[in-house]
Design a protein around this motif. Structure first.
Motif, PDB file in Angstrom:
ATOM      1  N   GLY A 384      27.677 -44.553 -60.230  1.00 50.18           N
ATOM      2  CA  GLY A 384      28.703 -43.302 -60.465  1.00 50.18           C
ATOM      3  C   GLY A 384      29.764 -43.342 -59.696  1.00 50.18           C
ATOM      4  N   LEU A 385      30.547 -42.424 -59.752  1.00 49.97           N
ATOM      5  CA  LEU A 385      31.744 -42.104 -59.159  1.00 49.97           C
ATOM      6  C   LEU A 385      31.656 -41.706 -57.744  1.00 49.97           C
ATOM      7  N   CYS A 386      32.047 -42.607 -56.724  1.00 52.05           N
ATOM      8  CA  CYS A 386      32.373 -42.141 -55.392  1.00 52.05           C
ATOM      9  C   CYS A 386      33.899 -41.637 -55.147  1.00 52.05           C
ATOM     10  N   ASP A 387      34.274 -40.458 -55.185  1.00 47.50           N
ATOM     11  CA  ASP A 387      35.592 -39.930 -55.232  1.00 47.50           C
ATOM     12  C   ASP A 387      36.073 -39.621 -53.726  1.00 47.50           C
ATOM     13  N   TYR A 388      36.770 -40.358 -53.228  1.00 45.72           N
ATOM     14  CA  TYR A 388      37.273 -40.237 -51.868  1.00 45.72           C
ATOM     15  C   TYR A 388      38.156 -38.864 -51.751  1.00 45.72           C
ATOM     16  N   ALA A 389      38.621 -38.199 -52.769  1.00 41.45           N
ATOM     17  CA  ALA A 389      39.382 -37.162 -53.039  1.00 41.45           C
ATOM     18  C   ALA A 389      38.306 -35.813 -52.840  1.00 41.45           C
ATOM     19  N   VAL A 390      37.127 -36.082 -53.070  1.00 44.43           N
ATOM     20  CA  VAL A 390      36.060 -35.018 -53.144  1.00 44.43           C
ATOM     21  C   VAL A 390      35.373 -35.235 -51.648  1.00 44.43           C
ATOM     22  N   THR A 391      35.159 -36.373 -51.068  1.00 45.60           N
ATOM     23  CA  THR A 391      34.490 -36.383 -49.895  1.00 45.60           C
ATOM     24  C   THR A 391      34.953 -37.783 -49.143  1.00 45.60           C
ATOM     25  N   THR A 392      35.085 -37.580 -47.769  1.00 45.66           N
ATOM     26  CA  THR A 392      35.401 -38.825 -47.194  1.00 45.66           C
ATOM     27  C   THR A 392      34.263 -39.473 -46.823  1.00 45.66           C
ATOM     28  N   ALA A 393      33.172 -39.443 -47.163  1.00 46.09           N
ATOM     29  CA  ALA A 393      32.141 -40.115 -47.070  1.00 46.09           C
ATOM     30  C   ALA A 393      32.086 -41.356 -48.243  1.00 46.09           C
ATOM     31  N   LYS A 399      33.678 -46.590 -58.467  1.00 45.14           N
ATOM     32  CA  LYS A 399      32.763 -46.634 -59.527  1.00 45.14           C
ATOM     33  C   LYS A 399      31.783 -47.710 -59.093  1.00 45.14           C
ATOM     34  N   GLN A 400      30.418 -47.384 -59.164  1.00 45.35           N
ATOM     35  CA  GLN A 400      29.507 -48.419 -58.874  1.00 45.35           C
ATOM     36  C   GLN A 400      28.292 -48.287 -59.923  1.00 45.35           C
ATOM     37  N   ARG A 401      27.889 -49.526 -60.256  1.00 45.22           N
ATOM     38  CA  ARG A 401      26.763 -49.758 -60.959  1.00 45.22           C
ATOM     39  C   ARG A 401      25.592 -50.716 -60.455  1.00 45.22           C
ATOM     40  N   LEU A 402      24.498 -50.475 -60.878  1.00 43.38           N
ATOM     41  CA  LEU A 402      23.336 -51.214 -60.564  1.00 43.38           C
ATOM     42  C   LEU A 402      22.902 -51.972 -61.593  1.00 43.38           C
ATOM     43  N   ILE A 403      22.291 -53.065 -61.227  1.00 40.16           N
ATOM     44  CA  ILE A 403      21.795 -54.083 -62.204  1.00 40.16           C
ATOM     45  C   ILE A 403      20.641 -55.107 -61.610  1.00 40.16           C
ATOM     46  N   HIS A 431      18.194 -40.035 -54.326  1.00 37.56           N
ATOM     47  CA  HIS A 431      19.309 -39.011 -54.346  1.00 37.56           C
ATOM     48  C   HIS A 431      20.240 -38.810 -55.280  1.00 37.56           C
ATOM     49  N   SER A 432      20.374 -37.522 -55.499  1.00 36.95           N
ATOM     50  CA  SER A 432      21.591 -37.255 -56.728  1.00 36.95           C
ATOM     51  C   SER A 432      22.346 -36.182 -55.590  1.00 36.95           C
ATOM     52  N   TRP A 433      23.762 -36.007 -56.405  1.00 36.44           N
ATOM     53  CA  TRP A 433      24.863 -35.118 -55.648  1.00 36.44           C
ATOM     54  C   TRP A 433      24.345 -33.744 -55.178  1.00 36.44           C
ATOM     55  N   ASP A 434      23.686 -33.142 -56.529  1.00 39.90           N
ATOM     56  CA  ASP A 434      23.185 -31.832 -56.174  1.00 39.90           C
ATOM     57  C   ASP A 434      21.640 -31.770 -57.173  1.00 39.90           C
ATOM     58  N   CYS A 435      21.288 -30.674 -57.379  1.00 41.73           N
ATOM     59  CA  CYS A 435      19.888 -30.455 -58.277  1.00 41.73           C
ATOM     60  C   CYS A 435      20.320 -30.296 -59.630  1.00 41.73           C
ATOM     61  N   THR A 436      21.492 -30.187 -60.058  1.00 33.65           N
ATOM     62  CA  THR A 436      21.972 -30.124 -61.582  1.00 33.65           C
ATOM     63  C   THR A 436      21.538 -31.510 -62.222  1.00 33.65           C
ATOM     64  N   PRO A 437      20.506 -31.588 -63.343  1.00 31.85           N
ATOM     65  CA  PRO A 437      20.366 -32.934 -64.006  1.00 31.85           C
ATOM     66  C   PRO A 437      21.587 -33.350 -64.673  1.00 31.85           C
ATOM     67  N   GLN A 521      30.002 -35.430 -59.099  1.00 33.95           N
ATOM     68  CA  GLN A 521      28.632 -34.830 -59.191  1.00 33.95           C
ATOM     69  C   GLN A 521      27.702 -35.497 -60.008  1.00 33.95           C
ATOM     70  N   GLY A 522      27.927 -36.731 -60.679  1.00 31.89           N
ATOM     71  CA  GLY A 522      27.301 -37.527 -61.375  1.00 31.89           C
ATOM     72  C   GLY A 522      26.681 -38.620 -60.404  1.00 31.89           C
ATOM     73  N   TRP A 523      26.930 -38.369 -59.041  1.00 28.91           N
ATOM     74  CA  TRP A 523      26.554 -39.558 -58.361  1.00 28.91           C
ATOM     75  C   TRP A 523      25.139 -39.450 -57.918  1.00 28.91           C
TER      76      TRP A 523
END
Length: 1002
Positions: A384-393, A399-403, A431-437, A521-523
């Motif tokens: 998903g999207l790892c947004d530096y603007a949202v978190t400095t983590a 954007k990341q994908r797994l294969i 792990h997911s960003w939150d509990c929302t599917p 949030q889709g992370w």
């Protein structure tokens, strides 16, 4: 600064007896084939045991396919076919007749000493150093002994060794990790066995800028040695050791170096989270949008303390290092900026890795570093999207994908799309960003390697063959009651069907967040240990070996070669085939479906479906119902098979035929091609004279062959139309050629021909002197080696003959055989030594014990009566009717039961107990029969009487001594002695007869 691995021969580091060479990874391909070909078992519900299975019998495992089938049906649950297991694959036989093949990205077992054992990456002491307890690829590491390489790894008979350019101390061992402390000041070497035990990673942990400034780190050569059959080449920013076929045996991904920046990122992000906490969070998507609390754990998950000695932690500063491979070494250029930057967080880790090539690979690709890859990440990575603007983590907006790629699927490429019933891809969501599917979509991806990057792969998703499979809406986070961390699955049936139809031996599945472009949030994060599960049920093959079995006939679609079958209920046969039956133990169960059509118009006239299931690779014959087929109509039959699930295979080729319901009604004809023989009772030819015959149809149609035999009505010999058959008689007399015609349906003619011919006797001189005086056989003195001319005695005894004791020794000088006058006491030859329709002479010395009835001394049998008899007659048959009767020579006018007899008798009365010589002569020119009677030793001429005889015939029976034949029965047994017997084809003169008679008493 540079790190250099130089390539060197394996002998540089090898020792005698070093290391166990495991089987090639590629050999797993064969294991997959066995697992599927043996394991794909259409099951017979009808064969299930009716009894409730005991709990002890429902083990869930079986070694033999047939046992797995039976247990799956009886226990109504899948059964693992253990004989099909490989390191990566597990095969289950299902109760519904399907087979499920599961393959993981990491091995689940390994072979140790020929037996499967669980993977165990623990390090233990070994004979050559420190070894892995139960690995997929055997590895040995240095125990600090001088001269030993750092590590040696083997697979499939190939070997690779890696060393370091400094002395190694004895390591500290902890589980699956070795630490060689202070290999340079402030630098430790840490070696870790990979989770799959197919390789290892080594990192140089540089603790400080001062340690990094050591001149010894400016250029490091890591000697690399391989077995002679491998070549080291550059690949994907790292290198591969390839075999002669160009297959990678060992791989090294592009090396990385990383610092410990994530520690600071985590601390900062968590501090920010504490300050922001009063603002709260919400999982309610209908509420007003809010900025999510920027916990580092919301990006990193719970595993923020991942092992940095194995791979960088999310948030670490990472640099990819390019390699240059030459014939002699592999050179790595580290990032000097990281080593000299004041912002670098220490320690820094410098990572080369080596792995044996395995049937599965996985990578993380990312848009922020589009030309690099994280190959075989561990333990997990993000999607998903790892947004530096949202978190400095997030160190960058990225954007990341797994294969994951699954190889060695040759068996799948051998299938068709219809054979695949279901396929899933499964991976553990950590792990997911939150509990929302939120949505995550599985795609078919381009196959991957150590060099796969965002630029080389990501743009293809959703184009061409790389289509979306399924989007699922999911959350998996620790602390979410309804969405905990867990395995999640995607339906990839389309991908498996595509791989089957395009003959792929591998395919890759990638995961992409649905909100990849816009929402942090889709992370989500997923663990490396993914798997695929493919359920297969292949349709039967088309039946083969079509034929007719009763009557027999071959399959053809050629008009001129169509077999013609006898009767209207032929038996048709086809071999049912199934692609999953490579082994008799698999016991695949199939039904056969047969049908007959007219060739013209293809109208169905008969069909049949087997009521029970049959094993594959078995010929199944079926009898056609009566009244369905007609003479002269061209038909064909075909067949197809269905398995237990009802899946139908293709229809077989056609098998054409005709029928005929009745045999030819006329007998064949016989024609003499050469030789003297003719269909007549008149004798012809001779023993040893060949004849040649051929056969004609007699007017019947469709005659294709003949059956025949000489003198045997079994007619077991075959002849083609127009062929000549030869016969050379070995015996005189009657011979019969039996012939029947065979039509194209195999019918034998209802009538057979009998060609009867008689072979003439070639008369020669024969003489039985009675010289043996013992035994049951009297030889022909003229032909002593011819057993067929010998007299065989029955009920006879030896006595003195007509020549007395001339030498004074008290014994007669001749011998004779004596009969007691009882029926069944006689002597005979094997066949007739005379031609009785031509001139002949026969004589015998005889003595009569009793004159009260007729008695025959010598005769030759016909079929019904004797041709002649030298005999005694009593009563009215003699001139003057003397009391003791008279001697006679009698010739019958025909071979009939009661023929007309010509009698020639002597005038003198018979004297019992007295020897006389009787001679009968037939003169074919004068047509007379003459009898000569004389007393042995007499000097007077023998008494002779003659009579006209005009109806001679050829008797083909044997010479009889001591009886005659009349009215189809043996008659007139002899009561007395019989001395020498002499036959001659020709006329003996009175003088010759006198001389033999006189000599008998001399």
């Amino acid at each position: 600064m540079s790190l250099r691995w130089s390539s060197a021969p394996i002998s540089r580091f090898a020792k005698e007896g070093a290391g166990t060479i495991s089987r090639p990874i590629r050999a797993l391909r064969g294991g997959v084939a066995v697992a599927l070909v043996v394991g794909l078992l259409p099951l017979s519900v009808g064969s299930a045991v009716a009894e409730e299975p005991s709990s002890s019998s429902c083990t869930g495992q079986a070694d033999q396919a047939a046992d797995a089938v039976a247990q799956a049906v009886a226990c109504a649950s899948p059964v693992e076919l253990t004989s099909a297991d490989t390191a990566y694959e597990t095969v289950h036989v299902n109760p519904d007749g399907t087979t499920t093949y599961d393959m993981g990205s990491e091995p689940v077992r390994t072979k140790v000493s020929g037996a499967w054992k669980p993977i165990d990456r623990s390090l233990v002491g070994g004979a050559e150093g420190i070894e892995v307890a139960s690995p997929l690829a055997p590895m040995t590491f240095s125990d600090g002994t001088t001269g030993e390489p750092l590590a040696t790894i083997t697979t499939g008979g190939h070997e690779l060794s890696m060393d370091v350019p400094f002395d190694l101390p004895a390591p500290e061992v902890s589980g699956s990790q070795l630490t060689y402390g202070d290999v340079l000041p402030g630098v430790d070497l840490i070696v870790t066995v990979d989770d799959d035990t197919a390789g290892f990673g080594e990192v140089l942990r540089v603790d400080s800028p001062q340690a990094a400034a050591n001149p010894a780190l400016d250029e490091l050569e890591f000697p690399l040695a391989t077995s002679d059959d491998l070549d080291v080449v550059s690949a994907g920013g790292g290198f591969e050791a390839r075999d002669s076929a160009g297959e990678a045996v060992f791989t090294a991904p592009q090396p990385q170096m990383w610092d410990s920046s994530a520690d600071g990122v985590i601390a900062q992000a968590n501090a920010q989270a504490i300050l922001a906490a009063p603002f709260g969070v919400t999982d309610d998507e209908s509420a007003a949008p809010v900025v999510e609390t920027p916990w580092a754990a919301d990006v990193l998950g719970d595993d923020v303390a991942a092992d940095r000695t194995v791979a960088p932690v999310e948030g670490d500063r990472v640099a990819q290092m390019q390699t240059t491979v030459t014939d002699q070494d592999v050179t790595i250029e580290p990032d000097d900026a990281m080593l000299t930057d004041s912002d670098t967080t220490w320690p820094v880790f410098i990572d080369p890795k080596v792995k044996a090539k395995t049937p599965a690979e996985w990578v993380m690709i990312e848009s922020a570093w589009p030309d690099t890859t994280t190959y075989k990440f561990s333990p997990d990575q993000g999607v998903g999207l790892c947004d530096y603007a949202v978190t400095t983590a997030c160190t960058k907006t990225n954007k990341q994908r797994l294969i994951w790629e699954f190889d060695d699927l040759d068996w799948l490429g051998d299938l068709s799309a219809a054979d695949v019933t279901k396929a899933t891809f499964k991976v553990f969501g950590t792990h997911s960003w939150d509990c929302t599917p939120r949505g995550v979509t599985a795609y078919v991806s381009k196959n991957i390697s150590t060099g796969t990057t965002w630029n080389s792969n990501a743009s293809l998703w959703g184009t061409g063959d790389y289509v979306a499979q399924q989007q699922i809406t999911v959350a998996h986070k620790s602390g979410c009651p309804d969405s905990p961390t867990r395995f999640v699955s995607w339906d990839i049936t389309k991908a498996a069907k595509w791989a089957a139809d395009t003959n792929k031996s591998s395919f890759a599945i990638g995961l992409k967040a649905h909100t990849e472009a816009s929402m942090q949030q889709g992370w989500k994060r997923y663990r490396k240990d993914a798997s695929i599960s493919i359920t297969i049920e292949r349709a039967p093959y088309a039946p083969t070996n079509l034929k007719f079995t009763d009557p027999a006939g071959a399959c053809t679609t050629t008009d001129s070669a169509r077999p013609v079958l006898r009767g209207d209920t032929p038996t048709v046969s086809a071999r049912l085939n199934d692609p999953d039956d490579n082994d008799s133990a698999s016991q695949d169960q199939l039904k056969g479906h047969y049908a007959i059509y007219t060739v013209s118009g293809s109208s169905k006239v008969w069909s049949y479906d087997t009521t029970s299931f049959h094993n594959a690779q078995v010929d199944i014959p079926v009898k056609v119902s009566a009244g369905k087929l007609k003479d002269g109509v061209a038909y064909y039959f075909d067949a197809y098979a269905t398995d237990e699930s009802g899946k139908a295979g293709p229809v077989s080729t056609k098998c054409e035929f005709y029928i005929e319901t009745s045999p030819p009604s006329v007998a064949p004809g016989v024609t003499v091609v050469s030789g003297p023989y003719h269909n007549s009772t008149t004798p012809s030819g001779a023993v040893g004279t060949p004849g040649t015959f051929t056969f004609t149809t007699g007017g019947a149609n469709d005659i294709v062959s003949y059956k025949y035999n000489f003198d045997d009505d079994a007619m077991t010999k075959a002849a083609s139309p127009g062929a000549n058959v030869a016969f050379t008689p070995k015996e005189p007399g009657k011979h019969t050629l039996y012939v029947e015609s065979i039509d194209r349906a195999g019918w034998a003619s209802s009538k057979h021909a009998e060609f009867v011919f008689y072979v003439r006797v070639t008369g020669v001189e024969s003489e039985w002197r009675m010289a043996e005086n013992t035994g049951t056989t009297v030889a022909d003195a003229q032909h002593p080696g011819d057993s067929s001319r010998a007299l065989k005695l029955t009920g006879a005894t030896w006595v003195d003959g007509p020549i007395g004791d001339l030498d004074g020794d008290g014994h007669a000088d001749s011998h004779a055989i004596h009969f007691d006058g009882a029926a069944g006491h006689y002597a005979q030859t094997a066949f007739e030594p005379l031609a009785t329709d031509r001139s002949f002479s026969v004589s015998a010395m005889v003595e009569l014990d009793s004159a009260g009835r007729n008695a025959t001394a010598v005769s030759v049998d016909g079929d019904h009566a004797s041709a002649f008899q030298l005999a005694h007659r009593s009563g009215a048959e003699c001139v003057g009717a003397p009391a003791n009767g008279c001697w006679g020579f009698f010739m019958n006018g025909a071979d009939a039961a009661k023929p007309t007899t010509t009698s020639v008798t002597a005038p003198d009365e018979v004297v019992t107990g007295q020897w006389v010589q009787l001679t009968g002569v037939y003169d074919a020119t004068a047509k007379t029969a003459t009898l000569y009677v004389c007393t042995p030793g007499s000097l007077t001429n023998p008494v002779a009487n003659s009579a006209a005889f005009t109806t001679p015939w050829m008797a083909f029976g044997s010479l009889q001594v001591g009886r005659g034949l009349y009215n189809d029965a043996a008659t007139d047994p002899w009561p007395g002695a019989i001395g020498p017997v002499h036959v001659y084809q020709g006329i003996l003169s009175a003088g010759q007869i006198h001389d033999t008679c006189a000599g008998a008493g001399a």
